[in-house]
Every structure is written in structure tokens, then in C-alpha cells.
Design a protein around this motif. Sequence first.
Motif, short mmCIF file in Angstrom:
data_model
loop_
_atom_site.label_atom_id
_atom_site.label_comp_id
_atom_site.label_asym_id
_atom_site.label_seq_id
_atom_site.Cartn_x
_atom_site.Cartn_y
_atom_site.Cartn_z
N ARG A 26 -10.76 -14.32 -10.38
CA ARG A 26 -10.97 -15.02 -9.10
C ARG A 26 -10.15 -14.41 -7.97
N CYS A 27 -10.64 -14.60 -6.75
CA CYS A 27 -9.91 -14.14 -5.57
C CYS A 27 -10.29 -15.06 -4.41
N GLN A 28 -9.33 -15.26 -3.48
CA GLN A 28 -9.66 -16.07 -2.30
C GLN A 28 -10.39 -15.23 -1.27
N LEU A 75 0.08 -5.85 -12.95
CA LEU A 75 -0.71 -7.07 -12.95
C LEU A 75 -1.65 -7.04 -11.76
N THR A 76 -2.92 -7.34 -12.02
CA THR A 76 -3.90 -7.26 -10.97
C THR A 76 -4.97 -8.32 -11.21
N GLY A 77 -6.10 -8.18 -10.53
CA GLY A 77 -7.13 -9.19 -10.69
C GLY A 77 -8.47 -8.63 -10.22
N GLY A 78 -9.29 -9.49 -9.68
CA GLY A 78 -9.07 -10.71 -8.95
C GLY A 78 -7.74 -10.70 -8.20
N GLU A 79 -7.32 -11.87 -7.82
CA GLU A 79 -6.02 -11.98 -7.16
C GLU A 79 -5.02 -12.57 -8.15
N PRO A 80 -4.09 -11.75 -8.62
CA PRO A 80 -3.22 -12.18 -9.71
C PRO A 80 -2.38 -13.41 -9.39
N LEU A 81 -2.02 -13.59 -8.11
CA LEU A 81 -1.16 -14.74 -7.79
C LEU A 81 -1.93 -16.06 -7.80
N THR A 106 -1.55 -7.13 -5.05
CA THR A 106 -1.91 -8.44 -4.53
C THR A 106 -2.47 -8.32 -3.11
N ASN A 107 -3.27 -9.32 -2.73
CA ASN A 107 -3.72 -9.36 -1.34
C ASN A 107 -2.65 -9.99 -0.44
N GLY A 108 -1.59 -10.50 -1.00
CA GLY A 108 -0.46 -10.99 -0.23
C GLY A 108 -0.57 -12.45 0.21
N VAL A 128 0.75 -4.22 -1.83
CA VAL A 128 0.02 -5.24 -1.06
C VAL A 128 -1.15 -4.56 -0.36
N SER A 129 -2.32 -5.15 -0.46
CA SER A 129 -3.50 -4.56 0.17
C SER A 129 -3.61 -5.05 1.61
N LEU A 130 -3.80 -4.12 2.53
CA LEU A 130 -3.98 -4.48 3.94
C LEU A 130 -4.78 -3.37 4.60
N VAL A 168 1.75 -0.30 0.47
CA VAL A 168 0.67 -0.98 1.19
C VAL A 168 -0.59 -0.16 0.99
N ASN A 169 -1.61 -0.77 0.39
CA ASN A 169 -2.87 -0.06 0.14
C ASN A 169 -3.86 -0.33 1.26
N MET A 170 -4.36 0.71 1.87
CA MET A 170 -5.40 0.56 2.88
C MET A 170 -6.64 1.33 2.43
N GLU A 199 -9.43 6.39 -0.50
CA GLU A 199 -10.82 6.70 -0.19
C GLU A 199 -11.71 5.59 -0.74
N TYR A 200 -12.58 5.13 0.12
CA TYR A 200 -13.52 4.08 -0.27
C TYR A 200 -14.45 4.60 -1.37
N MET A 201 -14.56 3.83 -2.44
CA MET A 201 -15.41 4.24 -3.56
C MET A 201 -16.71 3.46 -3.55
N1 SAM Z 1 -6.56 -8.87 -5.21
C1 SAM Z 1 -5.60 -7.82 -5.35
C2 SAM Z 1 -5.52 -6.99 -4.09
O1 SAM Z 1 -6.21 -7.32 -3.11
O2 SAM Z 1 -4.76 -6.04 -4.05
C3 SAM Z 1 -5.75 -6.94 -6.59
C4 SAM Z 1 -7.13 -6.51 -6.98
S1 SAM Z 1 -7.90 -5.35 -5.90
C5 SAM Z 1 -9.44 -5.04 -6.78
C6 SAM Z 1 -6.96 -3.88 -6.17
C7 SAM Z 1 -7.12 -2.78 -5.15
O3 SAM Z 1 -8.42 -2.20 -5.27
C8 SAM Z 1 -6.97 -3.21 -3.71
O4 SAM Z 1 -5.99 -2.44 -3.06
C9 SAM Z 1 -8.33 -2.95 -3.14
O5 SAM Z 1 -8.26 -2.62 -1.78
C10 SAM Z 1 -8.84 -1.80 -3.99
N2 SAM Z 1 -10.30 -1.68 -3.98
C11 SAM Z 1 -11.21 -2.63 -4.23
N3 SAM Z 1 -12.47 -2.18 -4.06
C12 SAM Z 1 -12.36 -0.87 -3.70
C13 SAM Z 1 -13.31 0.16 -3.39
N4 SAM Z 1 -14.62 -0.07 -3.42
N5 SAM Z 1 -12.85 1.38 -3.07
C14 SAM Z 1 -11.51 1.62 -3.05
N6 SAM Z 1 -10.57 0.69 -3.33
C15 SAM Z 1 -10.98 -0.54 -3.65
#
Ligand code: SAM
Length: 343
Positions: A26-28, A75-81, A106-108, A128-130, A168-170, A199-201
Motif C-alpha cells: 500500500r501507498c498513500q 525496507l521499501t514498499g509500497g510505502e514502508p512507513l 520512503t515517500n517521506g 526519500v523520494s522527491l 533524495v531520489n528524483m 532515469e524514468y523506466m
Molecule cells: N514509497 C516509497 C518511496 O516513494 O520511495 C518506496 C517505494 S518506491 C516504488 C521506490 C522508488 O522507486 C522511488 O524512489 C520511486 O521514485 C522509484 N520508482 C517508482 N517507479 C519508477 C519508475 N517507473 N521509474 C523509475 N523509478 C521509479
Amino acid sequence: MAVADVLRADTLGRPVRDLRISVTDRCQFRCTYCMPREVFGRDFAFLPREELLTFEELARLARIFAGLGVRKLRLTGGEPLLRRDLEGLVAMLAAIDGIADIALTTNGALLAGKAMALAAAGLRRVTVSLDSLDDAVFMALNDAGFPAGRVLEAIAAAAGAGLTPVKVNMVVRRGVNEQSILPMAAHFRGSGHVLRFIEYMDVGTTNGWRLDDVVTAAEIISLIGGQWPIEPVAAAYPGEVATRYRYRDGAGEIGVIASVTQPFCRGCTRARLSADGMLYTCLFAAAGHDLRGPLRGGASDQALREQIAVIWARRTDRYSEQRTRHTRPQQGRAKVEMSRIGG
Ligand code: SAM
């Protein structure tokens, strides 16, 4: 000698060193590139609680993986927190012999209130993803009305709790948030946090990466380098996913994760465990291996260890490398599994 003692590396000679544990599906947020609302809407059937591995089950598996060579847990998810009392799990994992590092992605959204407890339990690092500092852009991406300022507060709280350096993941998607690259770089320069561009996948409905929406790592590096001189930094360890650069003026580091244009399958030592106990040997593996069945069916540690060792020994995955080369039509599965086994 038991099979688990001899079968440590996969068919390409890659040992298992990292385990990514998805603690919930799950994720918000409904990030458009990960859990789009049209798929993960009101009617989407998330896993019922009893199908999730318990903390005890997760810790038991982590201990077995540690015995096979795993040193890092994420630890990851979904949103692990969203998983209640996650710090309880962290404490159990931190007590496992051989585990040198526990991190969280985490999404933070819930991090500010949890950072201290997580650090006290033994969490070492947080990512943290941003995807933008611009609320219009960020909210359009997270599709949950969540403002960037709250993520910045979470990053500050994590740093305050000693979970440093915060990464910080962008994710950069062409036409969506590429204009946010330089403002993000400017914001995090000199902060002590490490901004990483991903890179967007998108495999869409073909067997090859669709490059239309990808801003390549090379473009990102050239854009940032044009603004602030940068130089490459050697990898911190073999198989490091991010290619690192530092600002020549001493304002810190950035990283690029070129999953699409420079796949790093050759050095991939990561196993992934889904929230319902499926073991995946690749983010894009066509199928997982059920560990929950044997776990709940009374299998001994030794039997589980042998099962995992055999799965790993047979591992052939190099999805991204192959997708970079081929474009045969075939159904892709990246979007759905990303949310289950943690990106
Ligand atoms: N909910 C958490 C979060 O937001 O970081 C953890 C899970 S999320 C799936 C883990 C990472 O995967 C995030 O940094 C997210 O931006 C990245 N991600 C998800 N879909 C992606 C995609 N299509 N291409 C590249 N990165 C992706």
C-alpha cells in the motif's frame, strides 16, 4: 557439503549481498509512473493483512539471507512507513549477525514523526523520494495533493535523527519534471544530502525500453555540469547503482541512476522480497518464488536456506541489459511490480 554452502553465486557469478524487503503493497501516493490511480483506484485489491509476512517471518528470512551472504537490507514498499511499528522490525533486523547496514526508501509523508524511533532501533540510512520542489509539478506527479515542503521537513527530521547522509531520489520524466532538475540541484547543493536522479523506466507494451519519456543520465549530468562544474567520483563499492559526481567547489555530491541507458545488471547483487513473501531475483523478473508457503508450512531454516540458495544459483536475470538491446513486442510488467517490490 550442503547445497547452500556451494551455490553462493548465480549463473553470471553474482553473489547475493542485498535484500530489498517490501513490507507493504500500500501507498498513500498515486505517483503517475508507479501506482497510477487508474490502476490502483478505489477498487484495487491490496493484500489482506494475513497475507503479509509478519515481522517474525521477515526477520527469520533476513537471518537466512544473511547466512547466504546478504549484508545490506533495504525496507521499501509500497510505502514502508504505512506498516505500523516499523521500528520494531528494524530492531529485529539490526540484531541479526552479519547485517551491516539497514536502509529505508520512503515517500517521506510519515517520516518526520518516525525518524528518531527508526534511528534508535538501528536504521542507518534513509532515501526519500522527491521529484520536484514545485508543488504544481510534485502534486501532479504524486496525485495525492502532497506538498514538497512536507517532504523537505521529513528530510530535515531524518538528518536531525542522524540518518545521514540523506539520499533524495528524483525520478525524471521528460515533459513532466525535467524543468525541476536545476532547482532541485540548487536546493540540495551544500546541504549534505545526496540528490540522485533516476532515469524514468517505462517498458510500456513493448519488450524494449521506451525512450520517449526518458531524460538520460548523460543529459542530466551535462545540464548540471553546465551550471556548476562537476567531476566523477569512484564507486564506493562494487555494484553501486548510482554513478557519482561531486561539485568541484566542494558543495557535495550528486548521483545518477541510469537504469535505462547504462543498465547495471552485471553487478546486481540484489534479491527482492515482496510483502506476501515472494522472492524475486530481478525487479522485472517474470515470476517470483513463494517463500511464505514453506515458511508457514513448517519448513526448517536449513530447508529454506537450500531453497533460496538454489533459486539464486539458477538466477540468469539481466532484464535491463536485454531491454536496452531489443524492441520485440511483448507485454511489459514494470509498472505493477515496481509498487510491490520496491523500485
Ligand atoms: N514509497 C516509497 C518511496 O516513494 O520511495 C518506496 C517505494 S518506491 C516504488 C521506490 C522508488 O522507486 C522511488 O524512489 C520511486 O521514485 C522509484 N520508482 C517508482 N517507479 C519508477 C519508475 N517507473 N521509474 C523509475 N523509478 C521509479
